[in-house]
Design an enzyme around this catalytic site. Sequence first.
Site, mmCIF file in Angstrom:
data_model
loop_
_atom_site.group_PDB
_atom_site.id
_atom_site.type_symbol
_atom_site.label_atom_id
_atom_site.label_comp_id
_atom_site.label_asym_id
_atom_site.label_seq_id
_atom_site.Cartn_x
_atom_site.Cartn_y
_atom_site.Cartn_z
ATOM 1 N N ALA A 168 0.610 -1.341 -0.400
ATOM 2 C CA ALA A 168 0.347 0.227 0.285
ATOM 3 C C ALA A 168 1.153 1.428 0.065
ATOM 4 O O ALA A 168 0.842 2.134 -0.763
ATOM 5 C CB ALA A 168 -1.402 0.061 1.151
ATOM 6 N N ASP A 169 2.030 1.409 0.626
ATOM 7 C CA ASP A 169 2.862 3.009 0.798
ATOM 8 C C ASP A 169 3.192 2.737 -0.752
ATOM 9 O O ASP A 169 3.768 3.506 -1.154
ATOM 10 C CB ASP A 169 3.646 2.100 2.120
ATOM 11 C CG ASP A 169 3.312 2.409 3.534
ATOM 12 O OD1 ASP A 169 2.615 3.477 3.271
ATOM 13 O OD2 ASP A 169 3.947 1.529 4.240
ATOM 14 N N MET A 170 4.024 1.074 -1.248
ATOM 15 C CA MET A 170 4.583 2.090 -2.254
ATOM 16 C C MET A 170 3.906 1.630 -3.495
ATOM 17 O O MET A 170 4.205 2.756 -4.517
ATOM 18 C CB MET A 170 5.763 0.443 -2.697
ATOM 19 C CG MET A 170 6.323 -0.095 -2.324
ATOM 20 S SD MET A 170 7.821 1.300 -1.793
ATOM 21 C CE MET A 170 8.681 0.802 -3.515
#
Length: 399
Positions: A168-170
Amino acid sequence: MLEEALEGVVVLDFGQLIAGPVCGMWLADMGATVIKVEPPEGELGRQLGPPWLNGESVTALSGNRNKLGMAIDLKHPAAQAVVRRIIPGTDVLIENFRPGVMERLGLGGAALRALRPNLIRCSISAYGQEGPWSGRPGVDGIIQAATGLMSGISSPMGEPGKAPLPLADMTGALFATIAVLAALRRRDREGMGAELDISLYNSMLMLQNLGLATFHATGEVGTPGGSAAPYAAPNEALPTRDGWIMVAAYQQGRWGQLCAVIGHPELTEDPRFRTNGDRVRNRAALRDALFPIFQARDTAHWHATLVAADIIAAPVANHAEVTRTDQYASSGIEVSLDHPIAGTFRMPGFALGSRPAAPRHPPPRVGEHSRELLGRFGFDAAEIETLIVQNVIREAAPT
């Protein structure tokens, strides 16, 4: 050259942990001057580990190459005035605080626009700046759960599956980078700034475009399938004598070829397996037929056999196996950086359309360029010294 595309663009990067810093890193990889702004004790990512390299967090090292480092205590009464003097010389501001934090620091949208009307502000948060969940905290695993990804990659036994990387962060970093590039293009054309609201939640929903479109078309919630694609079969990992091999032989011609090379051409005439739709509906029976066949030989045998027959396949490899392949060696993806504390470390570089250029410099230490950067923005030596003495600004200790 992409590594020169953003030359002249100045980015103020207040990012912490992963999504914000990685967005800033990719902009730096494309030539922008990216200033990493963090508190005197360092941003949260520096505290995340293991692993560590000589006390330096690999999480922080992996998201901050090619940046310059400034450490400033934003809670200090004098800090706001410092940032306000920097903003007019900035093109892009990245932050991934919870919604409202920048406003409480006196650096909300209206204040920033007054200082730099065509500033591009990119705010990255769990659920966005508005909406019923905007005030909720959210980290990568929570977003994977909340957006349906975890359910979609569950094992056939039903245990939720989490991608073993900060997906999700990437993904949020990727869409933030795209949004910044689009906003810069519009600013070049129309002179307008932008307020970009990037949520990890929406980013993960965009990533699941096909899955959500399928749900809306059918009204059916997908069943846990492990490695299997819900729309095609066989298109999943099959067990071998010594591991697993991923096989994609769902196109009709390749299905027939697969049956031939494994020595079971009769499977093509089985009414349960004649078309891709038949095989998807009868996936359990298909596995019962294929698993024993593949378990009789090792992965290397099946990989060589299938590739020779033009059947799409790959061993299910771990990172040690990935980095030993000739494809990895020839891809040029890996870059090596020398850090004054962590030492030499390796990571994937920025490779879009060409081999990654050698990084210009390693991730900065906390406050490594504070004095130099303030000078660039017009602070004189006496002002800088006062800010350091007052603990508004920190500079890194000599190595």
